[in-house]
Design a protein around this motif. Structure first.
Motif, PDB file in Angstrom:
ATOM      1  N   ILE A  82     -39.875 -31.741  14.861  1.00  0.00           N
ATOM      2  CA  ILE A  82     -40.720 -32.801  15.833  1.00  0.00           C
ATOM      3  C   ILE A  82     -41.089 -31.990  17.245  1.00  0.00           C
ATOM      4  N   HIS A 141     -40.502 -35.397   9.570  1.00  0.00           N
ATOM      5  CA  HIS A 141     -40.706 -36.047  10.901  1.00  0.00           C
ATOM      6  C   HIS A 141     -39.173 -36.565  11.347  1.00  0.00           C
ATOM      7  N   ASP A 142     -38.244 -36.422  10.274  1.00  0.00           N
ATOM      8  CA  ASP A 142     -36.848 -36.821  10.716  1.00  0.00           C
ATOM      9  C   ASP A 142     -35.923 -35.663  11.206  1.00  0.00           C
ATOM     10  N   VAL A 143     -36.575 -34.542  11.317  1.00  0.00           N
ATOM     11  CA  VAL A 143     -35.956 -33.154  11.600  1.00  0.00           C
ATOM     12  C   VAL A 143     -36.220 -32.834  13.254  1.00  0.00           C
ATOM     13  N   VAL A 144     -35.337 -32.877  13.924  1.00  0.00           N
ATOM     14  CA  VAL A 144     -35.503 -32.760  15.555  1.00  0.00           C
ATOM     15  C   VAL A 144     -36.444 -31.494  15.619  1.00  0.00           C
ATOM     16  N   ARG A 194     -39.538 -45.627  12.552  1.00  0.00           N
ATOM     17  CA  ARG A 194     -39.775 -44.116  12.762  1.00  0.00           C
ATOM     18  C   ARG A 194     -41.116 -44.040  13.532  1.00  0.00           C
ATOM     19  N   PRO A 220     -43.639 -41.881  12.642  1.00  0.00           N
ATOM     20  CA  PRO A 220     -44.054 -40.449  12.952  1.00  0.00           C
ATOM     21  C   PRO A 220     -45.232 -40.008  13.598  1.00  0.00           C
ATOM     22  N   VAL A 243     -32.492 -38.919  16.222  1.00  0.00           N
ATOM     23  CA  VAL A 243     -33.473 -39.121  14.920  1.00  0.00           C
ATOM     24  C   VAL A 243     -32.765 -39.947  14.192  1.00  0.00           C
ATOM     25  N   ARG A 244     -33.354 -41.064  13.684  1.00  0.00           N
ATOM     26  CA  ARG A 244     -32.706 -42.183  12.778  1.00  0.00           C
ATOM     27  C   ARG A 244     -32.361 -41.645  11.545  1.00  0.00           C
ATOM     28  N   THR A 245     -31.281 -41.797  11.027  1.00  0.00           N
ATOM     29  CA  THR A 245     -31.144 -41.122   9.750  1.00  0.00           C
ATOM     30  C   THR A 245     -30.777 -42.104   8.546  1.00  0.00           C
ATOM     31  N   TYR A 305     -34.418 -42.272   4.054  1.00  0.00           N
ATOM     32  CA  TYR A 305     -33.994 -43.021   4.915  1.00  0.00           C
ATOM     33  C   TYR A 305     -32.699 -43.714   4.721  1.00  0.00           C
TER      34      TYR A 305
END
Lengths: 457, 514
Positions: B426, B420-423, A288, A290, A1-3, A234
């Motif tokens: 997802i 949506h940035d949390v594995v 991203r 989503p 995941v891009r952070t 982000y």
């Protein structure tokens, strides 16, 4: 995941190539022509959209009044014609019915959001709109700053602008304390919305604080900024607002580079830099992606308010996807139905040309007809299929699945003004000399930069 | 159709008609052996602590005091357990579980599993399960068990007879200290024709035996949003009408917006900025007139549920005789130590607090008991109270909101992690929502947090723990979380804070000591 996003230095943009210069000139000229083609020369009103039967939006009239000086400077319109078109609008508003009745044009110096193109009376049952009146007033002040010659017509124009600006009763728009409400209707009174959170109302507050008559109270701006949210998203710190247009509208007229209010001093930022960061956040979201939207990537981004498909819900990438029609799309919380606003990308040009120019080239390579349709239409969407594809795919490119019909005046106005600000800074320069803007910014607590030597008189 | 629900405006908590099942109610034969009516003061009825109300606050207070060896009396006229247990959290969460499963079955194709061709919602069975669950939880608070714990239970209406005395249906009880924990009751909107047409509140909706074909929910607070979503998932045509521009007015805009999107996705017809002005019954159905920004429209529904808030249960207690000040809207006036104007009398829970939550009621009861009986000096303002609205996604919050912090002049920075940035979010297909942790800008000191997500209520506890323990985000960033879990979102926010402080800037950026 891009952070974490990588935010390059602000001065990383490269000089424009001749091809890019021509591309921008073409887009800006086409946008300018919208106002010529869809304006009423008699009363100065301009249609909200190019669609048949469109009413006028007062905000679009404000953009038209701002676009005429650009046209004059670019050689697209004579100064005399620009002046006459501007005077027509200003005389119309001076003489308009301000009784606030359901069929009037305005109330307390504000105007109904939409007006009939010919009569100039209220269209539908729309509201007297504080923000749209502000966009109109910004156009008026632009005209007053541009038409500065000592001729009778230009002097009349300046007097008209003074009178129209000063008759706005901003105090009336604060019925429940310090915050300014969104609107008012003759049938039901004030709308139940106040300005909360960072938004395009930055311009509204500057204008409302800058007037010598009926000005907003000192408490108004702190009350509004009290609802700001400074977020790290982000990996980028910025004053949060979801839709891109929020980070753009006030910047069409006011040069926020280097001037800071109390909030921005605290954050060691300014609103211009903030809009640059917001542009990067938009791109980060697209990378991203989503919702696994077809077509989003580092050169395909830009969620804002605008038209979108009104298709039935479809299952896309393993989820039920709704489509929202005309909506304020935003990042990162949506709504997101895959609709990109080309004009909002273009309007970020001044903030992040290093992101916008590649995205623009990509859009123009889409093969839609006319060639700039994807960039100038209110929105396009590669995710949904509504009828036949509207554009033929160029080699190596995808066809456009859905394209908004025609063009919208707000979009064209933003294109004209923000491209011009990027190319010459004309609007910023004109409004830096405007007393209401300077006074309003000072009262809002802005200091430094170009305001440093320009205390309000 | 519902036939058995009595829908009445509760004039006072103690005067309302009972809708609880007989097993839940306290009966006079469960009381401590009583003296004759009007008897003179009797040493048998002299208590160190007298507690009015056997809801979460009253039970916690009585148990806490009894465990410390104090002589305690507990007065209840209605049923033990309070609103939360009988008509609030417990029944509603039980229903929400069924509704959640329905939504998951419908969304099964999202994860590659075929959805049932038809989902059979047996509403009567759902309600039967709800009552079974409620009864099971109630066992803990049975009168016999309370007596075994050393609590003397008095059944009846409590009315103060003076600064140190309460009458319970003719029996005078005297106290060294008293705690008022009478709770709250539903606030019913003043709408023309509503009472005549009939309506449900959160106290009566759980008596439904058949699913209404259509339902109008008045009020977009937590209760209204939760039940609107649940009934839409059960299959009722559901409308929700809220007078404000956004649901959950106390929550931050993005959270409220997320709830709005979720309700719309579930098919709830949303009417914001909308006021119901009249209701009338016609052909057995309720015709509702609503006004939205000046536009008048009508709709027809089978049932109406009101959920616009609650009022403290202060009436009927004769508080004036005890010198206890109160307001009918804000409740009993207490200081930060939960003491009323009468230094012998304290209050706890819904009857005196702005936060009308079960956890707050219990925590405040503990404070009141310690302050009343053991010379404590604990302040209710020092509580760190998390709460959650159990919509799907859930909305949970603890501590300050940004606007509250800014109003106090605190510079705030928010570390935002979209789900949506949390594995794990997802992999679970549960990417709606976010974790927002608010810190004092330039430091890692947590001011508050809002979480929106499928399990936000569980995740907020992590932040609450950190706040109570005085842990900053730097410490949290060093806490290894189980991988992959949605709770990692909190660690990601902490990590972002560490990176930002390292990159950055002010020399004053120091980790704040616990």
């Amino acid at each position: 995941v891009r952070t974490t996003a990588v935010l390059p230095p602000a001065d990383a943009a490269e000089p424009l190539s001749p091809a890019d210069e021509a591309m921008l000139d073409s887009l800006q000229r086409a946008a300018f022509d919208y106002f010529v083609q869809h304006g009423n020369r008699i009363n100065g009103l301009v249609a909200d959209t190019s669609r048949p039967g469109s009413h006028s939006s007062i905000a679009v009239v404000g953009f038209a009044l701002s676009a005429w000086p650009v046209g004059v400077e670019r050689g697209w319109m004579t100064r005399a014609e620009a002046l006459q078109r501007s005077l027509a609008a200003l005389r119309f508003f001076r003489d308009s019915d301000q009784s606030g009745t359901p069929e009037s044009t305005g109330y307390k110096g504000f105007y109904f959001h939409f007006l009939h193109m010919d009569s100039g009376t209220r269209a539908w049952k729309c509201e007297v709109s504080m923000i749209d009146t502000s966009l109109l007033l910004a156009g008026m002040l632009t005209a007053a700053a541009f038409f500065s010659a000592a001729t009778a017509d230009e002097a009349e124009l300046r007097a008209l602008v003074d009178a129209l600006y000063q008759r706005v009763d901003w105090c009336w728009a604060q019925p429940q304390g310090a915050a300014v409400v969104h609107g008012w209707k003759p049938e039901s009174g004030f709308l139940n919305y106040g300005w909360e959170g960072y938004s395009e109302a930055l311009l509204l507050y500057a204008l409302g604080l800058g007037t010598p008559t009926h000005a907003l109270t000192d408490a108004s701006f702190p009350a509004w900024t009290g609802t700001y949210q400074w977020e790290n998203l982000y990996g980028i710190d910025f004053l949060y607002a979801g839709p891109l247009f929020i980070h753009q509208f006030s910047h069409a007229w006011i040069d926020f580079r280097g001037i800071r209010d109390r909030f921005m001093r605290e954050k060691r930022c300014d609103y211009f830099e903030n809009s640059r960061r917001a542009t990067y956040v938009q791109r980060e979201y697209a990378i991203r992606n989503p919702r696994s939207i077809t077509g989003y990537d580092e050169e395909s981004w830009g969620l804002s308010a605008g038209d979108g498909p009104s298709a039935p819900r479809q299952r896309i990438a393993g989820r039920r996807q709704s489509f929202y029609g005309y909506a304020a799309r935003g990042v990162p919380w949506g709504p997101d139905d895959g609709t990109i606003s080309g004009p909002s990308v273009l309007s970020s040009l001044a903030f992040a040309p290093e992101l916008v120019l590649p995205a623009l080239r990509r859009m123009l390579a889409r093969g839609a007809a006319p060639h700039d349709a994807v960039a100038r239409a209110s929105g396009y969407n590669d995710t949904v299929r509504v009828g036949a594809p509207v554009a033929v795919a160029a080699k190596g490119q995808r066809a456009v699945g859905w394209l908004s019909e025609g063009t919208f005046g707000l979009d064209q106005g933003m294109i004209v003004l923000m491209v011009e600000n990027f190319r010459s800074g004309l609007l910023w320069r004109l409004l830096r000399g405007s007393m209401p803007i300077r006074t309003g910014l000072h009262r809002a607590g802005f200091r430094g930069g170009w305001l440093a030597g320009l205390a309000p008189r | 159709m519902r036939t058995a629900v009595q829908a009445q405006v509760p004039a006072a908590a103690k005067d309302r008609p009972s809708v609880a099942s007989p097993r839940n109610r306290v009966c006079s034969n469960q009381a401590t052996p009583n003296a004759e009516e009007g008897s003179a003061p009797d040493e048998r009825y002299r208590y160190d602590l007298l507690v009015i109300g056997a809801g979460p606050a009253g039970l916690a207070a009585a148990r806490g005091a009894a465990a410390a060896g104090v002589r305690v009396a507990l007065i209840e006229s209605h049923h033990i357990g309070g609103n939360s247990l009988h008509e609030g959290c417990i029944p509603s969460k039980t229903l929400l579980r069924s509704a959640q499963l329905i939504a998951e079955m419908r969304n099964a194709p999202n994860v590659g599993v075929g959805a049932p061709t038809e989902i059979d919602v047996d509403f009567a069975a759902v309600m039967t399960r709800m009552r079974r669950v409620r009864d099971r939880i109630l066992r803990v608070d049975s009168p016999a068990r309370l007596r075994a714990e050393g609590i003397e239970l008095h059944v009846g209406r409590a009315r103060f007879a003076g600064a140190d005395a309460v009458d319970v249906d003719g029996t005078r009880l005297r106290f060294r200290k008293a705690l008022i924990a009478s709770g709250s009751h539903p606030l019913v909107p003043d709408i023309e024709g509503l009472a005549a047409a009939g309506f449900m509140t959160n106290e009566t909706v759980f008596e439904l035996t058949r699913l209404p074909p259509s339902l109008l929910v008045i009020g977009g607070g937590p209760l209204g949003c939760e039940l609107a979503q649940a009934f839409a998932r059960f299959g009722s045509r559901t409308l929700i009408c809220h007078s404000e521009p956004l649901f959950l007015p106390k929550e931050e805009r993005d959270a409220a917006q997320a709830v709005s999107h979720a309700l719309a996705r579930d098919g709830v017809e949303i009417h914001l900025n909308c006021n119901i002005v009249a209701v009338h019954l016609e052909g057995g159905r309720k015709h509702v007139t609503m006004v939205t920004n000046g536009n008048v429209s009508t709709t027809v529904v089978d049932e109406i549920l009101t959920g616009i808030g609650r009022l403290p249960a202060v009436q009927g207690l004769d508080l004036d005789k005890a010198g206890v000040a109160y307001d009918v809207e804000t409740g009993i006036e207490v200081d930060d130590f939960l003491r009323t104007r009468n230094p012998r009398i304290f209050a706890a829970g819904d009857v005196c607090l702005g936060h009308r939550f079960t956890n707050t009621a219990e925590a405040s009861a503990g404070i009141a008991v310690r302050n009343a009986l053991f010379r404590g000096r604990q302040r209710v303002s020092a509580l760190t109270v998390p709460w959650c609205t159990y919509t799907d996604p859930q909305v949970a919050h603890v501590g300050l909101y940004v606007r509250q912090a800014r109003a106090q002049g605190i510079p705030v920075k928010t570390y935002t992690v979209p789900m949506h940035d949390v594995v794990r979010a997802i992999t679970d297909g549960e990417e709606e929502g976010f974790v927002k942790v608010h810190v004092r800008d330039g430091t890692d000191r947590i001011l508050g947090a809002t979480i929106v997500g499928r399990c936000a209520g569980e995740m907020i506890n992590n932040i609450s723990l950190a706040m109570v323990a005085g842990l900053g985000l730097r410490r949290l960033a060093r806490v290894i979380h189980a991988y992959p879990t949605q709770g990692e979102a909190v660690r990601q926010a902490a990590q972002a804070c560490v990176q930002s402080l390292a990159a950055g800037v002010p020399a004053t950026n120091k980790e704040e000591a616990p």
